[in-house]
Design a protein around this motif. Sequence first.
Motif, PDB file in Angstrom:
ATOM      1  N   GLY A   2       0.811  -1.207   0.000  1.00  0.00           N
ATOM      2  CA  GLY A   2       0.000   0.000   0.000  1.00  0.00           C
ATOM      3  C   GLY A   2       0.841   1.251   0.000  1.00  0.00           C
ATOM      4  N   ARG A   3       0.205   2.386  -0.200  1.00  0.00           N
ATOM      5  CA  ARG A   3       0.902   3.659  -0.266  1.00  0.00           C
ATOM      6  C   ARG A   3       1.190   4.191   1.127  1.00  0.00           C
ATOM      7  NH1 ARG A   3      -0.165   6.911  -4.864  1.00  0.00           N
ATOM      8  NH2 ARG A   3      -1.191   8.511  -3.641  1.00  0.00           N
ATOM      9  N   HIS A   4       2.153   5.071   1.186  1.00  0.00           N
ATOM     10  CA  HIS A   4       2.567   5.659   2.451  1.00  0.00           C
ATOM     11  C   HIS A   4       1.464   6.581   2.959  1.00  0.00           C
ATOM     12  CE1 HIS A   4       5.996   6.853   5.137  1.00  0.00           C
ATOM     13  NE2 HIS A   4       5.193   7.896   5.337  1.00  0.00           N
ATOM     14  N   ARG A   5       1.024   6.363   4.185  1.00  0.00           N
ATOM     15  CA  ARG A   5      -0.099   7.118   4.760  1.00  0.00           C
ATOM     16  C   ARG A   5       0.426   8.262   5.622  1.00  0.00           C
ATOM     17  NH1 ARG A   5      -2.293   1.909   7.698  1.00  0.00           N
ATOM     18  NH2 ARG A   5      -0.029   1.875   8.013  1.00  0.00           N
ATOM     19  N   VAL A   6      -0.035   9.463   5.314  1.00  0.00           N
ATOM     20  CA  VAL A   6       0.383  10.665   6.041  1.00  0.00           C
ATOM     21  C   VAL A   6      -0.832  11.276   6.723  1.00  0.00           C
ATOM     22  CG1 VAL A   6       1.387  12.980   5.871  1.00  0.00           C
ATOM     23  CG2 VAL A   6       2.262  11.124   4.422  1.00  0.00           C
ATOM     24  N   ALA A   7      -0.746  11.417   8.032  1.00  0.00           N
ATOM     25  CA  ALA A   7      -1.801  12.082   8.799  1.00  0.00           C
ATOM     26  C   ALA A   7      -1.319  13.490   9.154  1.00  0.00           C
ATOM     27  CB  ALA A   7      -2.121  11.301  10.062  1.00  0.00           C
ATOM     28  N   TYR A  44       1.936   9.669  -1.820  1.00  0.00           N
ATOM     29  CA  TYR A  44       1.405   9.563  -0.461  1.00  0.00           C
ATOM     30  C   TYR A  44      -0.131   9.600  -0.473  1.00  0.00           C
ATOM     31  CZ  TYR A  44       6.180  11.106   0.614  1.00  0.00           C
ATOM     32  OH  TYR A  44       7.551  11.234   0.678  1.00  0.00           O
ATOM     33  N   ASP A  45      -0.715   8.998   0.529  1.00  0.00           N
ATOM     34  CA  ASP A  45      -2.135   9.169   0.824  1.00  0.00           C
ATOM     35  C   ASP A  45      -2.214  10.045   2.066  1.00  0.00           C
ATOM     36  OD1 ASP A  45      -3.262   7.653  -1.216  1.00  0.00           O
ATOM     37  OD2 ASP A  45      -3.070   5.787  -0.099  1.00  0.00           O
ATOM     38  N   ILE A  46      -2.798  11.234   1.951  1.00  0.00           N
ATOM     39  CA  ILE A  46      -2.840  12.128   3.106  1.00  0.00           C
ATOM     40  C   ILE A  46      -4.266  12.267   3.608  1.00  0.00           C
ATOM     41  CG2 ILE A  46      -0.870  13.401   2.178  1.00  0.00           C
ATOM     42  CD1 ILE A  46      -2.798  15.805   1.873  1.00  0.00           C
ATOM     43  N   VAL A  68      -9.219  11.761  15.099  1.00  0.00           N
ATOM     44  CA  VAL A  68      -7.823  11.747  15.533  1.00  0.00           C
ATOM     45  C   VAL A  68      -7.316  10.321  15.733  1.00  0.00           C
ATOM     46  CG1 VAL A  68      -7.933  14.035  16.576  1.00  0.00           C
ATOM     47  CG2 VAL A  68      -8.501  12.020  17.952  1.00  0.00           C
ATOM     48  N   GLU A  69      -8.222   9.379  15.940  1.00  0.00           N
ATOM     49  CA  GLU A  69      -7.785   7.991  16.119  1.00  0.00           C
ATOM     50  C   GLU A  69      -7.055   7.457  14.886  1.00  0.00           C
ATOM     51  OE1 GLU A  69     -10.991   8.757  19.041  1.00  0.00           O
ATOM     52  OE2 GLU A  69     -10.738   9.141  16.883  1.00  0.00           O
ATOM     53  N   TRP A  70      -7.330   8.072  13.716  1.00  0.00           N
ATOM     54  CA  TRP A  70      -6.688   7.615  12.479  1.00  0.00           C
ATOM     55  C   TRP A  70      -5.179   7.814  12.541  1.00  0.00           C
ATOM     56  CZ3 TRP A  70      -3.791   8.593   8.179  1.00  0.00           C
ATOM     57  CH2 TRP A  70      -4.031   7.807   7.044  1.00  0.00           C
ATOM     58  N   ILE A  71      -4.747   8.764  13.382  1.00  0.00           N
ATOM     59  CA  ILE A  71      -3.324   9.086  13.500  1.00  0.00           C
ATOM     60  C   ILE A  71      -2.515   7.864  13.902  1.00  0.00           C
ATOM     61  CG2 ILE A  71      -1.658  10.435  14.846  1.00  0.00           C
ATOM     62  CD1 ILE A  71      -3.847  12.612  15.068  1.00  0.00           C
ATOM     63  N   ALA A  72      -3.068   7.036  14.765  1.00  0.00           N
ATOM     64  CA  ALA A  72      -2.329   5.895  15.305  1.00  0.00           C
ATOM     65  C   ALA A  72      -1.893   4.908  14.225  1.00  0.00           C
ATOM     66  CB  ALA A  72      -3.166   5.183  16.358  1.00  0.00           C
ATOM     67  N   ASP A  73      -2.591   4.880  13.096  1.00  0.00           N
ATOM     68  CA  ASP A  73      -2.265   3.930  12.024  1.00  0.00           C
ATOM     69  C   ASP A  73      -1.475   4.559  10.882  1.00  0.00           C
ATOM     70  OD1 ASP A  73      -3.626   1.793  13.275  1.00  0.00           O
ATOM     71  OD2 ASP A  73      -5.548   2.580  12.550  1.00  0.00           O
ATOM     72  N   ALA A  74      -1.062   5.800  11.022  1.00  0.00           N
ATOM     73  CA  ALA A  74      -0.347   6.485   9.939  1.00  0.00           C
ATOM     74  C   ALA A  74       1.116   6.053   9.890  1.00  0.00           C
ATOM     75  CB  ALA A  74      -0.445   7.988  10.123  1.00  0.00           C
ATOM     76  N   ASP A  75       1.708   6.174   8.715  1.00  0.00           N
ATOM     77  CA  ASP A  75       3.143   5.925   8.562  1.00  0.00           C
ATOM     78  C   ASP A  75       3.954   7.171   8.914  1.00  0.00           C
ATOM     79  OD1 ASP A  75       2.914   3.221   7.425  1.00  0.00           O
ATOM     80  OD2 ASP A  75       1.999   4.258   5.722  1.00  0.00           O
ATOM     81  N   THR A  76       3.378   8.328   8.616  1.00  0.00           N
ATOM     82  CA  THR A  76       3.988   9.610   8.975  1.00  0.00           C
ATOM     83  C   THR A  76       2.920  10.506   9.567  1.00  0.00           C
ATOM     84  OG1 THR A  76       5.742   9.548   7.288  1.00  0.00           O
ATOM     85  CG2 THR A  76       5.095  11.717   8.093  1.00  0.00           C
ATOM     86  N   VAL A  77       3.237  11.128  10.686  1.00  0.00           N
ATOM     87  CA  VAL A  77       2.325  12.079  11.326  1.00  0.00           C
ATOM     88  C   VAL A  77       2.967  13.458  11.249  1.00  0.00           C
ATOM     89  CG1 VAL A  77       1.138  12.744  13.447  1.00  0.00           C
ATOM     90  CG2 VAL A  77       1.469  10.310  12.900  1.00  0.00           C
ATOM     91  N   VAL A  78       2.258  14.418  10.665  1.00  0.00           N
ATOM     92  CA  VAL A  78       2.760  15.789  10.536  1.00  0.00           C
ATOM     93  C   VAL A  78       1.929  16.693  11.437  1.00  0.00           C
ATOM     94  CG1 VAL A  78       3.222  17.710   8.980  1.00  0.00           C
ATOM     95  CG2 VAL A  78       3.450  15.352   8.149  1.00  0.00           C
ATOM     96  N   VAL A  79       2.604  17.425  12.323  1.00  0.00           N
ATOM     97  CA  VAL A  79       1.913  18.343  13.231  1.00  0.00           C
ATOM     98  C   VAL A  79       2.336  19.766  12.908  1.00  0.00           C
ATOM     99  CG1 VAL A  79       1.368  18.912  15.622  1.00  0.00           C
ATOM    100  CG2 VAL A  79       1.988  16.562  15.016  1.00  0.00           C
ATOM    101  N   LYS A  99       0.671   6.405  20.331  1.00  0.00           N
ATOM    102  CA  LYS A  99       0.517   5.068  19.741  1.00  0.00           C
ATOM    103  C   LYS A  99       1.198   4.994  18.376  1.00  0.00           C
ATOM    104  CE  LYS A  99      -3.826   3.841  22.042  1.00  0.00           C
ATOM    105  NZ  LYS A  99      -5.286   3.609  21.880  1.00  0.00           N
ATOM    106  N   ALA A 100       1.093   6.057  17.604  1.00  0.00           N
ATOM    107  CA  ALA A 100       1.777   6.083  16.309  1.00  0.00           C
ATOM    108  C   ALA A 100       3.282   5.960  16.500  1.00  0.00           C
ATOM    109  CB  ALA A 100       1.439   7.375  15.565  1.00  0.00           C
ATOM    110  N   ALA A 101       3.814   6.656  17.510  1.00  0.00           N
ATOM    111  CA  ALA A 101       5.244   6.569  17.788  1.00  0.00           C
ATOM    112  C   ALA A 101       5.633   5.154  18.204  1.00  0.00           C
ATOM    113  CB  ALA A 101       5.620   7.568  18.882  1.00  0.00           C
ATOM    114  N   GLU A 102       4.840   4.538  19.043  1.00  0.00           N
ATOM    115  CA  GLU A 102       5.121   3.170  19.481  1.00  0.00           C
ATOM    116  C   GLU A 102       5.097   2.202  18.313  1.00  0.00           C
ATOM    117  OE1 GLU A 102       2.250   2.258  22.450  1.00  0.00           O
ATOM    118  OE2 GLU A 102       2.997   3.755  23.885  1.00  0.00           O
ATOM    119  N   ALA A 103       4.240   2.473  17.326  1.00  0.00           N
ATOM    120  CA  ALA A 103       4.134   1.600  16.155  1.00  0.00           C
ATOM    121  C   ALA A 103       5.234   1.862  15.130  1.00  0.00           C
ATOM    122  CB  ALA A 103       2.761   1.773  15.505  1.00  0.00           C
ATOM    123  N   GLY A 104       6.086   2.860  15.397  1.00  0.00           N
ATOM    124  CA  GLY A 104       7.202   3.140  14.499  1.00  0.00           C
ATOM    125  C   GLY A 104       6.949   4.211  13.475  1.00  0.00           C
ATOM    126  N   ALA A 105       5.861   4.960  13.608  1.00  0.00           N
ATOM    127  CA  ALA A 105       5.567   6.022  12.639  1.00  0.00           C
ATOM    128  C   ALA A 105       6.608   7.133  12.729  1.00  0.00           C
ATOM    129  CB  ALA A 105       4.176   6.595  12.881  1.00  0.00           C
TER     130      ALA A 105
END
Length: 356
Positions: A2-7, A44-46, A68-79, A99-105
């Motif tokens: 799948g494509r890289h997911r960006v939240a 990317y899928d943003i 905001v829960e979608w953030i936990a499954d993102a590959d990259t989180v941009v704030v 959770k995103a950080a724990e998952a390696g995002a």
Amino acid sequence: MGRHRVAIVVLSGTFVLDLAVAAQAFGRRPSVFAKIRHEPETPYDIVLCGPTAAPTSLGFTIGDLSPVEWIADADTVVVPGLEEPWAPQDPTLLSAVAKAAEAGARLVSLCAGVFVLGQAGVLDGRRVTTHWALADEFRAAFPRAHLMEDEMYVDDGQILSSGGMLAAADLCLYVLRQDHGQAYANDVSRVLISPPHRAGGQAQYAKATTRPLSGSLSPVMHWLIENIAEPLTLQQVAARANMSPRTLERRFRTETGDSVAGWIARRRVERARELLENSNLTVTQVAYAAGFGSTQSLRRHFVSRIGVSPRDYRDTFRSTPEQSRTVGRPQQGPAGTPACDAGPDARRPGPFSFMH
């Protein structure tokens, strides 16, 4: 896979410029991109994530946001940065970031967005940056993070952060370069009409704070500022303060956190910046007027503290009639002789103090 997911996180008071830069860098490519590169689609899928509707820093509201829960499954989180970064954030949002950080995002903060990462508890021991004007607030809020306030952006592996405002473009282009190579990032920069990489860091943009001089040494500091253009030795300053050189050094470090020489050099750099921006003095004349005594000394201190040369600094912060002259035409000094900005290093006669 799948494509890289960006939240991209959108909160109350989000800076519109940061948000737009992130969306443009990772989101749908404009039609002109097809004229530059035969890859018109973004890799990317943003998704914009946040409350149901978030009022931006400019007052209008962005709606239709994903939870905001979608953030936990993102590959990259941009704030992106936000107007009041120190304001407490929704625990649900912070939990999703953690959770995103724990998952390696990969976590990317733009400007003041790093405060959100700090509240999520993911910055301990990390090297980060933020807008130079928020350095004191950030250090007070997150003392376990290592703030590098002079950097344009910082890559600390999983955590990437940028300085103020337009440094967001520098970091986003850097991320594109890491993901898809220099050529791809260069082509996106051509759409943005922005350099793929800018020399120097935030120090060249930070404005010196004019805090009132206080403490027992304030009379000596005022005297130093008034005489900053003169050659100064530790012995001269100590005599002015009616102290021994050793006592003066100790007192100076206690009150300012810096040595006498370091404090004077910092003030001289600040004076040089003012003159480069606001005067028609040549670089050599600026070196003397700021107390460095030589163009070589000015350049060495300037590059060390600001990150760019005095000439590059002037080119960035001052547009003068000089820049429209015919290339190669020598600049004339006051007496009709060529100025020596780029010539051999000139020095004042006589002994040169340790502070240069």
